[in-house]
Scaffold this motif. Structure first.
Motif, PDB file in Angstrom:
ATOM      1  N   ASP A 185      -3.534   0.273  -3.365  1.00 47.58           N
ATOM      2  CA  ASP A 185      -3.246  -1.107  -2.972  1.00 47.58           C
ATOM      3  C   ASP A 185      -2.788  -1.849  -4.221  1.00 47.58           C
ATOM      4  OD1 ASP A 185      -3.155  -3.728  -2.192  1.00 47.58           O
ATOM      5  OD2 ASP A 185      -5.010  -3.658  -1.041  1.00 47.58           O
ATOM      6  N   GLU A 186      -1.484  -2.007  -4.355  1.00 46.63           N
ATOM      7  CA  GLU A 186      -0.938  -2.625  -5.566  1.00 46.63           C
ATOM      8  C   GLU A 186      -1.240  -4.120  -5.617  1.00 46.63           C
ATOM      9  OE1 GLU A 186       3.170  -1.408  -6.121  1.00 46.63           O
ATOM     10  OE2 GLU A 186       2.715   0.431  -5.021  1.00 46.63           O
ATOM     11  N   ARG A 187      -1.591  -4.699  -4.479  1.00 46.42           N
ATOM     12  CA  ARG A 187      -1.902  -6.130  -4.451  1.00 46.42           C
ATOM     13  C   ARG A 187      -3.234  -6.401  -5.140  1.00 46.42           C
ATOM     14  NH1 ARG A 187      -4.890  -8.963  -0.929  1.00 46.42           N
ATOM     15  NH2 ARG A 187      -5.218  -7.048   0.229  1.00 46.42           N
ATOM     16  N   ASP A 241     -13.551   3.488  14.565  1.00 52.47           N
ATOM     17  CA  ASP A 241     -14.285   3.020  13.386  1.00 52.47           C
ATOM     18  C   ASP A 241     -13.399   3.094  12.138  1.00 52.47           C
ATOM     19  OD1 ASP A 241     -16.815   2.237  12.043  1.00 52.47           O
ATOM     20  OD2 ASP A 241     -16.593   4.196  11.094  1.00 52.47           O
ATOM     21  N   LEU A 242     -12.648   4.182  12.016  1.00 49.81           N
ATOM     22  CA  LEU A 242     -11.749   4.318  10.863  1.00 49.81           C
ATOM     23  C   LEU A 242     -10.677   3.229  10.888  1.00 49.81           C
ATOM     24  CD1 LEU A 242     -10.795   5.906   8.363  1.00 49.81           C
ATOM     25  CD2 LEU A 242      -9.379   7.279   9.899  1.00 49.81           C
ATOM     26  N   LEU A 243     -10.136   2.958  12.068  1.00 50.83           N
ATOM     27  CA  LEU A 243      -9.131   1.893  12.188  1.00 50.83           C
ATOM     28  C   LEU A 243      -9.708   0.555  11.731  1.00 50.83           C
ATOM     29  CD1 LEU A 243      -7.413   2.733  15.586  1.00 50.83           C
ATOM     30  CD2 LEU A 243      -6.250   2.406  13.398  1.00 50.83           C
ATOM     31  N   ASP A 244     -10.938   0.277  12.132  1.00 47.62           N
ATOM     32  CA  ASP A 244     -11.584  -0.978  11.728  1.00 47.62           C
ATOM     33  C   ASP A 244     -11.757  -1.035  10.211  1.00 47.62           C
ATOM     34  OD1 ASP A 244     -11.723  -1.746  14.353  1.00 47.62           O
ATOM     35  OD2 ASP A 244     -13.843  -1.238  14.614  1.00 47.62           O
ATOM     36  N   ARG A 245     -12.152   0.094   9.618  1.00 49.33           N
ATOM     37  CA  ARG A 245     -12.375   0.120   8.165  1.00 49.33           C
ATOM     38  C   ARG A 245     -11.065  -0.048   7.397  1.00 49.33           C
ATOM     39  NH1 ARG A 245     -17.419   2.370   6.599  1.00 49.33           N
ATOM     40  NH2 ARG A 245     -18.684   2.887   8.399  1.00 49.33           N
ATOM     41  N   LEU A 246     -10.010   0.598   7.885  1.00 48.61           N
ATOM     42  CA  LEU A 246      -8.706   0.467   7.228  1.00 48.61           C
ATOM     43  C   LEU A 246      -8.215  -0.977   7.293  1.00 48.61           C
ATOM     44  CD1 LEU A 246      -7.074   3.731   8.614  1.00 48.61           C
ATOM     45  CD2 LEU A 246      -7.444   3.240   6.189  1.00 48.61           C
ATOM     46  N   VAL A 283       0.840  -1.202   0.000  1.00 45.42           N
ATOM     47  CA  VAL A 283       0.000   0.000   0.000  1.00 45.42           C
ATOM     48  C   VAL A 283       0.873   1.250   0.000  1.00 45.42           C
ATOM     49  CG1 VAL A 283      -1.726   1.311   1.302  1.00 45.42           C
ATOM     50  CG2 VAL A 283      -1.890  -1.175   1.154  1.00 45.42           C
ATOM     51  N   THR A 284       0.541   2.166  -0.902  1.00 43.24           N
ATOM     52  CA  THR A 284       1.260   3.435  -1.000  1.00 43.24           C
ATOM     53  C   THR A 284       0.291   4.571  -0.724  1.00 43.24           C
ATOM     54  OG1 THR A 284       2.707   2.512  -2.699  1.00 43.24           O
ATOM     55  CG2 THR A 284       2.636   4.904  -2.515  1.00 43.24           C
ATOM     56  N   ALA A 285       0.711   5.521   0.099  1.00 41.30           N
ATOM     57  CA  ALA A 285      -0.133   6.673   0.426  1.00 41.30           C
ATOM     58  C   ALA A 285       0.349   7.890  -0.337  1.00 41.30           C
ATOM     59  CB  ALA A 285      -0.091   6.946   1.922  1.00 41.30           C
ATOM     60  N   CYS A 286      -0.603   8.675  -0.810  1.00 45.39           N
ATOM     61  CA  CYS A 286      -0.277   9.881  -1.571  1.00 45.39           C
ATOM     62  C   CYS A 286      -1.176  11.013  -1.068  1.00 45.39           C
ATOM     63  CB  CYS A 286      -0.511   9.606  -3.057  1.00 45.39           C
ATOM     64  SG  CYS A 286      -0.127  10.987  -4.132  1.00 45.39           S
ATOM     65  N   ALA A 319     -10.266  -3.211   4.974  1.00 48.61           N
ATOM     66  CA  ALA A 319      -9.873  -3.009   3.572  1.00 48.61           C
ATOM     67  C   ALA A 319      -8.460  -3.530   3.319  1.00 48.61           C
ATOM     68  CB  ALA A 319      -9.952  -1.524   3.217  1.00 48.61           C
ATOM     69  N   ARG A 320      -7.823  -4.042   4.365  1.00 49.03           N
ATOM     70  CA  ARG A 320      -6.461  -4.593   4.282  1.00 49.03           C
ATOM     71  C   ARG A 320      -5.466  -3.539   3.792  1.00 49.03           C
ATOM     72  NH1 ARG A 320      -6.240  -9.875   5.044  1.00 49.03           N
ATOM     73  NH2 ARG A 320      -4.347 -10.180   3.850  1.00 49.03           N
ATOM     74  N   LEU A 321      -5.650  -2.325   4.303  1.00 50.98           N
ATOM     75  CA  LEU A 321      -4.723  -1.244   3.973  1.00 50.98           C
ATOM     76  C   LEU A 321      -3.671  -1.072   5.061  1.00 50.98           C
ATOM     77  CD1 LEU A 321      -7.359   1.324   2.663  1.00 50.98           C
ATOM     78  CD2 LEU A 321      -5.703   0.061   1.286  1.00 50.98           C
ATOM     79  N   THR A 322      -4.023  -1.443   6.286  1.00 51.00           N
ATOM     80  CA  THR A 322      -3.089  -1.297   7.405  1.00 51.00           C
ATOM     81  C   THR A 322      -2.925  -2.633   8.108  1.00 51.00           C
ATOM     82  OG1 THR A 322      -4.909  -0.676   8.879  1.00 51.00           O
ATOM     83  CG2 THR A 322      -3.688   1.118   7.831  1.00 51.00           C
ATOM     84  N   GLU A 323      -1.870  -2.707   8.897  1.00 44.05           N
ATOM     85  CA  GLU A 323      -1.656  -3.882   9.739  1.00 44.05           C
ATOM     86  C   GLU A 323      -1.004  -3.413  11.028  1.00 44.05           C
ATOM     87  OE1 GLU A 323       0.805  -6.443   7.441  1.00 44.05           O
ATOM     88  OE2 GLU A 323       2.514  -5.086   7.463  1.00 44.05           O
ATOM     89  N   GLY A 324      -0.994  -4.293  12.010  1.00 51.09           N
ATOM     90  CA  GLY A 324      -0.471  -3.904  13.307  1.00 51.09           C
ATOM     91  C   GLY A 324      -1.514  -3.117  14.075  1.00 51.09           C
ATOM     92  N   ALA A 325      -1.174  -2.784  15.298  1.00 54.83           N
ATOM     93  CA  ALA A 325      -2.091  -2.039  16.160  1.00 54.83           C
ATOM     94  C   ALA A 325      -1.465  -0.706  16.517  1.00 54.83           C
ATOM     95  CB  ALA A 325      -2.380  -2.840  17.419  1.00 54.83           C
ATOM     96  N   PRO A 326      -2.290   0.339  16.633  1.00 60.66           N
ATOM     97  CA  PRO A 326      -1.730   1.635  17.016  1.00 60.66           C
ATOM     98  C   PRO A 326      -1.159   1.586  18.420  1.00 60.66           C
ATOM     99  CG  PRO A 326      -4.118   1.706  17.071  1.00 60.66           C
ATOM    100  CD  PRO A 326      -3.738   0.383  16.485  1.00 60.66           C
ATOM    101  N   ALA A 327      -0.320   2.551  18.719  1.00 64.01           N
ATOM    102  CA  ALA A 327       0.270   2.631  20.050  1.00 64.01           C
ATOM    103  C   ALA A 327      -0.838   2.681  21.092  1.00 64.01           C
ATOM    104  CB  ALA A 327       1.154   3.868  20.150  1.00 64.01           C
ATOM    105  N   ALA A 328      -0.593   2.041  22.216  1.00 67.14           N
ATOM    106  CA  ALA A 328      -1.573   2.069  23.302  1.00 67.14           C
ATOM    107  C   ALA A 328      -1.169   3.146  24.288  1.00 67.14           C
ATOM    108  CB  ALA A 328      -1.623   0.712  23.984  1.00 67.14           C
TER     109      ALA A 328
END
Lengths: 14, 98
Positions: B29-31, B80-85, B16-19, B88-97
């Motif tokens: 998402d190039e995949r 909600d945005l984190l769940d959507r991302l 995934v590349t962000a612009c 959509a398989r755009l992100t992985e891992g969990a944000p800092a707690a």
């Protein structure tokens, strides 16, 4: 003014 | 040869590349060949989380800047945005707690 975050699919790559 | 260990925290998936755009952000998402658009608020939240911000911290900072919206509402929008991302398989891992 707050706008809720929106994630939208906008398409794909003659 | 073992792959390098994944660094902790939220990150974009490898394909995934962000612009940045004038109105927010486009994610490629190039995949899958799909591309996605985030509005300004979504782009702001994602950048902050990718930079190591916590969901609650990002919500609190945003609530201090906007009018007539509670921190709790913004925190719910961030989650909600984190769940959507992730869906959509755009992100992985969990944000800092925190």
């Amino acid at each position: 003014v707050y706008e809720p975050p929106v994630l939208a699919g906008i398409g794909s790559f003659p | 040869m073992t792959p390098p260990p994944e660094r902790p925290g939220l990150r974009l998936r490898r394909d995934v590349t962000a612009c940045d755009t004038e109105t927010g952000m486009v994610l490629l998402d190039e995949r899958t060949g799909r591309y996605w658009q985030l509005n300004g608020t979504g782009a702001h939240i994602l950048r902050a989380l990718l930079d190591g911000g916590t969901p609650d911290g990002v919500a609190e900072a945003l609530a201090a800047r906007v009018e007539a919206v509670s921190r709790e509402q913004i925190a719910a929008d961030v989650r909600d945005l984190l769940d959507r991302l992730a869906a959509a398989r755009l992100t992985e891992g969990a944000p800092a707690a925190g």
